[in-house]
Design a protein around this motif. Structure first.
Motif, PDB file in Angstrom:
ATOM      1  N   UNK A 368      21.094  39.227  32.726  1.00  0.00           N
ATOM      2  CA  UNK A 368      21.739  40.432  33.244  1.00  0.00           C
ATOM      3  C   UNK A 368      21.946  41.484  32.149  1.00  0.00           C
ATOM      4  N   UNK A 369      21.139  41.447  31.112  1.00  0.00           N
ATOM      5  CA  UNK A 369      21.132  42.511  30.113  1.00  0.00           C
ATOM      6  C   UNK A 369      19.736  42.619  29.522  1.00  0.00           C
ATOM      7  N   UNK A 383      23.456  46.696  30.151  1.00  0.00           N
ATOM      8  CA  UNK A 383      23.776  45.612  31.060  1.00  0.00           C
ATOM      9  C   UNK A 383      25.142  45.005  30.818  1.00  0.00           C
ATOM     10  N   UNK A 384      25.274  43.750  31.233  1.00  0.00           N
ATOM     11  CA  UNK A 384      26.526  43.013  31.119  1.00  0.00           C
ATOM     12  C   UNK A 384      26.844  42.733  29.650  1.00  0.00           C
ATOM     13  N   UNK A 385      28.111  42.924  29.276  1.00  0.00           N
ATOM     14  CA  UNK A 385      28.525  42.738  27.874  1.00  0.00           C
ATOM     15  C   UNK A 385      29.770  41.866  27.784  1.00  0.00           C
ATOM     16  N   UNK A 386      29.892  40.916  28.689  1.00  0.00           N
ATOM     17  CA  UNK A 386      31.097  40.082  28.752  1.00  0.00           C
ATOM     18  C   UNK A 386      31.313  39.289  27.471  1.00  0.00           C
ATOM     19  N   UNK A 387      30.238  38.825  26.851  1.00  0.00           N
ATOM     20  CA  UNK A 387      30.338  38.027  25.624  1.00  0.00           C
ATOM     21  C   UNK A 387      29.978  38.830  24.378  1.00  0.00           C
ATOM     22  N   UNK A 388      29.783  40.123  24.515  1.00  0.00           N
ATOM     23  CA  UNK A 388      29.373  40.935  23.372  1.00  0.00           C
ATOM     24  C   UNK A 388      27.890  40.853  23.095  1.00  0.00           C
ATOM     25  N   UNK A 398      27.502  48.270  29.819  1.00  0.00           N
ATOM     26  CA  UNK A 398      26.798  49.539  29.691  1.00  0.00           C
ATOM     27  C   UNK A 398      25.845  49.694  30.873  1.00  0.00           C
ATOM     28  N   UNK A 399      26.034  50.759  31.651  1.00  0.00           N
ATOM     29  CA  UNK A 399      25.189  51.005  32.815  1.00  0.00           C
ATOM     30  C   UNK A 399      23.956  51.829  32.510  1.00  0.00           C
TER      31      UNK A 399
END
Length: 580
Positions: A368-369, A383-388, A398-399
């Motif tokens: 997802x990134x 994309x998804x930055x849940x874990x950095x 970041x979209x």
């Protein structure tokens, strides 16, 4: 008085010289040492023959000493002899402007290296090197084994096996035996998910000679897709295409029961077909329909040069450096773009264009990134930055493509489930591996807690490493140097440099002293909020990765912090004292 000794002709020394170097300084004043003989007096064939016995590294070094040896060491005759010594079974020199030199260096630098995340031994190991392989072009680890494609189209099957060690113990080793799986291969692919447990089958795009049909003379070369069991290498399925269609890349997308094969033609068009992977092991014959993908139907002017895929999305790069996306599930679409506004569940193949400031050269696609590298060597993450895993120094999604300012001109980029890796090269041509995101399971060696910015991993990187891949159990790096194919980055025009953000300060602070000062105050506040000395050390390491420092400076600070951390290892948990 005694007579002067006359030097014997047999003791005259051989001198290396070239027309541009001139005579040796002070040569007339040296007495009793004989008259030098220039190496240029020897026949060129003899000099080339002697040089061909040197190791490749020494031949390259000798060619940098003077103009004469540069020409001699660059001669194709030298590299032909070296190539036949390195690869005696290689019949042809290959293609290119310098075919023998390219072939020799490809075979000298080839290697597959891996480092397991678990166990007591956490060092870099090298796989078995197939004698028949002509360099390494790309590789793919599967559930149990590793597959490698060379530059002549031979696909090798590197097996894990139980072997006897030097101490007589039986141990399990990765990629220690090899067999030839097939020849004439162009590309290959497997399940696009990061977890190799799902990679049960290997799909090989190859060229095969088909027997002549009634009314024609001679056989024809046709492209086909062959499916092999990764566990045994047994072929279980084959589909052949019309001889007028020529493909150069294959990727997979979708679930096992609705697996879509995307095939890229030499003309830049994309075709797709769907197979049920759960029925491939059943001995039966059926017809599949090959159809033009929507990106090639709706945008016929586009010429796609490269594809990347995961289970639920596909990315296309055009010859003009444009990027187009297909996203097939709403969850991944929301992670990548931050909204579901333009998502149409009834038309999942509609390509979406990404807005980018420059031409894109290559990319990496995670679950997802994603990461993109443009013609100026800049890295953009989205994309998804849940874990950095985007490496922006925070954990905000970041979209749209966001530049990672403190990293430039990477050799390779890889995006996984929730972490990212970058292979970079220093000014002294040494390689280093940087990573960010989740560090669980040892996937970021040296950083078990992970990092929201790219940090240097504790991995010894081979000098000629060119690509990488990470699985749940292991980190793989492919070593191969092709003198004719390497990313050539352009210098950023001065008009585009002025006013750009200062590299590395968080998510991109403005280029002014006040902004830098505020960022430093924020860093000090973060360090002060850490409860223990060890936590403060870890936070300081992350901050060093965020700051706009040269690679050598970052290495210095990281090594110094490691030394201080080891020296303070006896400090127990609890509130830090003022002296600390």
């Amino acid at each position: 008085m005694g007579e002067k000794a006359v030097p014997s002709p047999s003791r005259r020394r051989v001198k290396r010289s070239c027309p541009s170097c001139g005579p040796e300084p002070g040569g007339e004043e040296k007495k009793g040492r004989g008259n030098p003989i220039s190496v240029q007096l020897f026949p060129p064939e003899l000099v080339e023959h002697i040089i061909s016995f040197l190791p490749v590294r020494d031949v390259v070094a000798l060619g940098q000493t003077c103009h004469y040896f540069r020409e001699v060491c660059d001669a194709e005759g030298v590299w032909r002899r070296i190539c036949r010594r390195l690869s005696p079974r290689l019949r042809e020199q290959g293609s290119g402007v310098r075919p023998w030199k390219r072939a020799a260096i490809l075979n000298y630098t080839k290697g597959l290296y891996f480092q397991a995340f678990g166990g007591r031994r956490r060092c870099l190991s090298k796989s078995v090197a197939p004698l028949l392989a002509h360099g390494y072009r790309r590789f793919l680890p599967t559930k149990d084994h590793v597959f490698i494609l060379d530059y002549t189209g031979t696909l090798f099957f590197l097996k894990n096996a139980l072997v006897s060690s030097t101490l007589g113990q039986i141990q399990w080793k990765r990629a220690c035996r090899y067999v030839v799986l097939c020849r004439g291969a162009k590309d290959f692919a497997s399940d696009p998910r990061c977890d190799t447990v799902y990679r049960k089958y290997l799909y090989v795009l190859a060229t095969r000679e088909q027997p002549a049909v009634v009314g024609t003379t001679g056989s024809r070369a046709c492209d086909c897709v062959e499916v092999y069991l990764q566990s045994s290498g047994q072929r279980v399925f084959k589909m052949t295409f019309h001889h007028s269609m020529s493909f150069k890349q294959i990727v997979l997308v979708g679930q096992e029961n609705q697996r879509a094969l995307l095939l890229l033609t030499e003309e830049g068009k994309i075709y797709s077909l769907v197979v049920n992977e759960t029925q491939l092991d059943q001995p039966r014959s059926y017809t599949v329909q090959l159809a033009l993908r929507k990106v090639s139907r709706c945008l016929p002017h586009l010429r796609v040069t490269r594809m990347a895929s995961n289970q639920s999305s596909t990315l296309y790069i055009t010859d003009q450096g444009g990027v187009y996306f297909e996203v097939h599930t709403p969850g991944v679409y929301r992670d990548l773009f931050g909204t579901l506004q333009a998502f149409d569940p009834l038309d999942q193949q509609m390509p979406l264009a990404l807005s980018l400031p420059a031409k894109i050269l290559f990319c990496a696609l995670g679950y997802n990134h994603l990461g993109l590298v443009d013609e100026f060597g800049r890295i953009f993450m989205q994309g998804n930055n849940r874990y950095g895993q985007l490496g922006t120094g925070d954990k905000m999604d970041r979209g749209e493509p966001t530049q990672v300012h403190y990293l430039q001109r990477p050799i390779a980029l890889w995006c996984g489930l929730n972490h990212s890796l970058v292979l970079s090269q220093g000014s002294d041509f040494s390689k280093e591996l940087l990573g960010c995101g989740c560090g669980a399971g040892g996937r970021l060696p040296g950083w078990p807690k992970g990092s929201a910015s790219f940090v240097k991993l504790h991995v010894k990187v081979p000098l000629c490493a060119c690509s990488l891949c990470s699985t749940r159990e292991c980190l793989y790096m492919l070593s191969s140097h092709d003198i004719e194919h390497h990313p050539t980055y352009r210098d950023l025009p001065a008009s585009r440099v002025v006013g750009t953000p200062e590299p590395g300060l968080g998510a991109g602070a403005p280029q002014d002293p006040g902004g830098a000062a505020r960022a430093c105050e924020e860093y000090l506040s973060q360090i002060h909020s850490c409860p223990t000395l060890q936590d403060r050390m870890e936070k300081m390491k992350e901050i060093v990765g965020w700051m706009p420092l040269m690679a050598a400076q970052k290495d210095f600070f990281w090594e110094a912090l490691d030394m201080l951390q080891r020296a303070a290892g006896g400090v127990g948990p609890g509130p830090a004292t003022p002296e600390s």
